[in-house]
Design a protein around this motif. Structure first.
Motif, short mmCIF file in Angstrom:
data_model
loop_
_atom_site.label_atom_id
_atom_site.label_comp_id
_atom_site.label_asym_id
_atom_site.label_seq_id
_atom_site.Cartn_x
_atom_site.Cartn_y
_atom_site.Cartn_z
N TRP A 35 0.97 -1.13 0.33
CA TRP A 35 0.23 0.12 0.02
C TRP A 35 0.56 1.62 0.00
N THR A 36 1.99 0.94 0.51
CA THR A 36 3.06 2.53 1.00
C THR A 36 3.61 2.41 -0.72
N GLY A 37 3.28 1.69 -1.46
CA GLY A 37 4.49 2.39 -2.27
C GLY A 37 6.09 1.41 -2.31
N ARG A 38 6.34 1.27 -1.00
CA ARG A 38 8.12 1.18 -0.35
C ARG A 38 7.81 -0.23 -0.85
N PHE A 39 7.25 -0.93 -0.50
CA PHE A 39 7.79 -2.82 -0.79
C PHE A 39 7.41 -2.89 -2.42
N VAL A 40 7.60 -3.90 -3.34
CA VAL A 40 7.34 -4.08 -4.53
C VAL A 40 8.27 -5.14 -4.84
N GLY A 41 7.67 -6.28 -5.65
CA GLY A 41 8.06 -7.41 -5.51
C GLY A 41 7.57 -8.10 -7.06
N THR A 42 8.14 -9.61 -7.56
CA THR A 42 7.28 -9.84 -8.48
C THR A 42 6.67 -11.10 -8.36
N SER A 43 6.15 -11.99 -9.04
CA SER A 43 5.36 -13.25 -9.01
C SER A 43 4.99 -13.91 -10.53
N GLY A 335 5.48 10.88 -1.31
CA GLY A 335 6.57 9.76 -2.09
C GLY A 335 6.51 8.28 -1.05
N PRO A 336 7.14 7.14 -1.86
CA PRO A 336 6.85 6.35 -0.43
C PRO A 336 7.59 6.40 0.84
N PRO A 337 6.87 6.46 1.96
CA PRO A 337 7.72 6.71 3.08
C PRO A 337 8.09 5.67 3.56
N GLY A 386 11.13 12.13 2.15
CA GLY A 386 12.10 12.41 1.31
C GLY A 386 13.65 11.60 1.52
N VAL A 387 13.53 10.01 1.54
CA VAL A 387 14.81 9.30 1.41
C VAL A 387 14.17 8.40 0.93
N ALA A 388 14.60 7.54 0.08
CA ALA A 388 14.98 6.14 -0.79
C ALA A 388 14.25 5.61 0.32
N PRO A 389 12.61 4.60 -0.57
CA PRO A 389 12.86 3.09 0.29
C PRO A 389 13.63 2.14 0.46
#
Length: 455
Positions: A35-43, A335-337, A386-389
């Motif tokens: 939901w935050t957009g910070r964690f992105v995976g693949t399946s 941005g992703p927090p 303001g910091v990278a995921p």
């Protein structure tokens, strides 16, 4: 370790769930970002069983094939615990929509894992009861997800977290075995209470398929007040006083001027006062009679109180709540927090809120820190933008400060992927080893959410 699935594995899964195996990359992608957009995976695939038997079949098949699974509900998680960050197969439980009629004698209801929290609340309300767990994500969060993460929300102060509502559970273990105890008996002292164990286990021990949940009597009269203060210690002290004086208190929330200004800049929210104040405390009381006078009496004479805004009608209450609940969506526009929900002892709460922004700035000068939360139960949501995921400097400094002050690194969102490396700040080595032993017993091949919780 996740094993790359052989080509026919989707055919095996279709034999169990029919056409409810999703392999289209565009559709699968909607299940692989949190939901935050910070964690992105693949399946490679998303499998969507429609019954507990189908869930058991999927788990057993994936165990046979050596495929890891990530159980997923409404995908409203905030710590990367419900998305396939290591290529796992997604086990989506959204089709488990069974919702039994309310048991009017017991004051309970049995709900499938895919039932939305809002739908559960509506069903309880229609039968003259209430379900006390409430979250800002109520329209997308599911029963299974709230059980798996032991969700808290805004009413923990009065009713407790999700674990306190669970009086029975049905789940599929990592062995493919189904365990079910949905009788809902209030007193059933016949051994280990395994539903409490699975509640909060983040899908690492079993896949929750249904839950028997307690309901509470409705409280038709509600009054919401926003109290203004000059300092955080004044607001925290006031929260202690209103908790002591108001048995009907259901929520006590803290937010700051910076957060309110951000909310008003991006959402249709009206400030409670014409003048700005540094710190705000939102309180809600609910009872079977009008509690407004009780609230007024408790608020009168609070040390440091600068102003009060009160609402008794539904629209006015919703407007005041938006000042607090819109924080999450407003922060996400930046941005992703890094979302770091933590718990502090009441005695350290003010010190933490006052120290954490400078602690974050010391390691990440470009970062902005946004603080709000359920001050009544010691839960502060630290949001850093303001910091990278993948920049974990701020996580490290926040969790270290929490531990130094005697708090917990997770209040209600779980550990997930985001916090697993810091679990030893809140749990001893012997506890973590016990966790591993339980995990190996219920999921011996480590196929259920193998990359979350345990370091």
């Amino acid at each position: 370790m996740v094993v790359s699935p052989p080509a026919p594995f989707t055919d095996r899964l279709r034999q169990i769930v029919g056409n409810h195996v999703v392999v289209d990359p565009g559709v699968v992608a909607s299940y692989t970002t949190d939901w935050t957009g910070r964690f992105v995976g693949t399946s490679t695939a998303v499998v969507r069983p429609g019954s507990v038997d189908e869930v058991a079949g999927v788990v057993a098949t994936c165990r046979e094939l050596g495929l890891a699974l990530v159980p997923q509900g409404g995908n409203t998680g905030l710590v990367g615990g419900g998305v396939p960050l290591h290529g796992e197969v997604v086990l989506s439980l959204g089709r488990l929509q069974a919702l039994d009629p309310v048991d009017p004698v017991a004051g309970q209801i049995t709900a499938g894992a895919g039932v939305l929290l809002a739908a559960l609340q509506d069903a309880a309300r229609s039968a003259g009861w209430a379900y006390p767990v409430d979250l800002g994500s109520r329209d997308s969060a599911t029963v299974g997800g709230t059980v798996a993460t032991n969700a808290g929300g805004v009413h923990v102060l009065r009713y407790g977290d999700t674990r306190a509502q669970v009086v029975g559970l049905e789940a599929v273990l990592g062995t493919g075995t189904t365990v079910s105890h949905l009788s809902g008996l209030t007193k059933d002292n016949t051994g280990y209470h395994w539903p409490s164990l699975l509640c909060g286990s983040e899908g690492t021990l079993g896949v929750v398929t249904a839950a028997r949940l307690r309901l509470v009597p409705p409280t038709p009269f509600h009054t919401v007040a926003v109290l203004a203060f000059a300092t955080v210690p004044d607001a925290v002290a006031a929260s202690v006083e209103v908790r002591r004086m108001l048995p009907a208190l259901v929520a006590c929330e803290l937010f700051l001027l910076s957060g309110l200004q951000l909310v008003c800049s991006v959402a249709p929210v009206h400030t409670p006062f014409e003048q700005e104040y540094p710190v705000y405390l939102l309180t809600e009381v609910a009872d079977t009679r009008d509690p407004t006078d009780d609230l007024a009496e408790a608020v009168d004479g609070l040390a440091g109180l600068l102003n009060v805004a009160v609402a008794t009608d539904a629209g006015g209450r919703a407007d005041l709540w938006r000042c607090r609940e819109a924080h999450t969506e407003a922060i996400n526009t930046l941005g992703p927090p890094h979302k770091l929900d933590v718990t502090l002892p009441a005695s350290a709460l003010s010190e933490f809120v006052e120290r954490v922004p400078s602690s974050v700035k010391a390691v990440a000068p470009e970062a902005l820190t946004w603080l709000f939360g359920h001050v009544g139960d010691g839960n502060i949501h630290v949001n850093v933008t303001g910091v990278a995921p993948d920049d974990n400097r701020v996580d490290e400094v926040v969790f270290t400060l929490v531990a130094a002050l005697g708090g917990s690194i997770s209040a209600e969102h779980g550990i997930g992927t985001a916090k697993r490396r810091w679990l030893d700040l809140s749990r001893s080595a012997s506890e973590i080893e016990l966790f591993r032993t339980i995990k190996h017993t219920l999921d011996p091949d480590n196929i259920l959410n193998p990359n979350v919780l345990l370091p």
